[in-house]
Scaffold this motif. Structure first.
Motif: not given
Lengths: 113, 111
Positions: A6-16, A37-38, A81-82, A109-112
């Protein structure tokens, strides 16, 4: 050897901010590909099953697609919340298999807001 | 909505002790599984169980491990003599058709 990457290992997104997670697999015979989802400290929560190339499944802001070598999980206009780790797993069609899953390491996944 | 349940949520044990992890699968499911996840690593398959017997097991599932369905509802995983490297989250899963549904897990800490 059967493998799921799986890629990427981590992903940071802005809301939307829409994006896609990738799951590539190498198996001798694919019975099904699963997305889970975990959340931290919890068990995997079932999202989708895909069985054949070209298949697509949707649920709220998530859409999963499958090709012969990989699957994508598209996230449209994500919300905080995603935020979770998204796991991809494959199930092989070997004669003796009782359906055990082979998992990838996941994409966190982190959504700010 | 039916769900898989697991007890205890956290188990602390000393090296060499026996532990039993318990699971109640979804009631009409026929296939049962145990997986484990060492902190920061992949979810790994341990064993599958169908028709009151083991149908498949991984290399991890050695003689120290056993599974049992002692009655119509419970499904247990026993580790006879725990080692430090058995520390992990242990997940039970069950299915009727193709989708596996997971429990919340038992965190096993071996000291």
């Amino acid at each position: 050897e059967d493998q799921v990457t799986q890629s990427p290992e981590a992903l940071r997104l802005q809301e939307g901010e829409s994006s896609s997670l990738n799951c590539s697999y190498t198996v001798s015979g694919l019975r099904g590909l699963f997305w889970y989802r975990q959340d931290p400290g919890k068990g995997p929560e079932f999202l989708f099953t895909l069985y054949s190339a070209g298949e697509e499944k949707e649920k709220e802001r998530l859409k999963a697609t499958l090709t012969k070598k990989e699957s994508f999980l598209h996230i449209t206009a994500p919300k905080p919340e995603d935020s979770a780790t998204y796991l991809c797993a494959v199930q092989t069609n070997y004669g003796g298999s009782q359906g055990n899953l082979i998992f990838g390491k996941g994409t966190k996944l982190s959504v700010k807001p | 909505e039916p769900e898989v349940t697991q007890t205890p949520s956290h188990q602390v044990t000393q090296m060499g002790q026996e532990v039993i992890l318990r699971c109640v699968p979804i009631s009409n499911h026929l296939y049962f599984y145990w997986y484990r996840q060492i902190l920061g690593q992949k979810v790994e398959f341990l064993v599958s169980f169908y028709n009151n017997e083991i149908s498949e097991k991984s290399e991890i599932f050695d003689d120290q491990f056993s599974v049992e369905r002692p009655d119509g509802s419970n499904f247990t995983l026993k580790i006879r003599s725990t080692k430090l490297e058995d520390s992990a989250m242990y997940f039970c899963a069950s299915r009727s058709t193709n989708e596996q549904y997971f429990g919340p897990g038992t965190r096993l800490t071996v000291t």
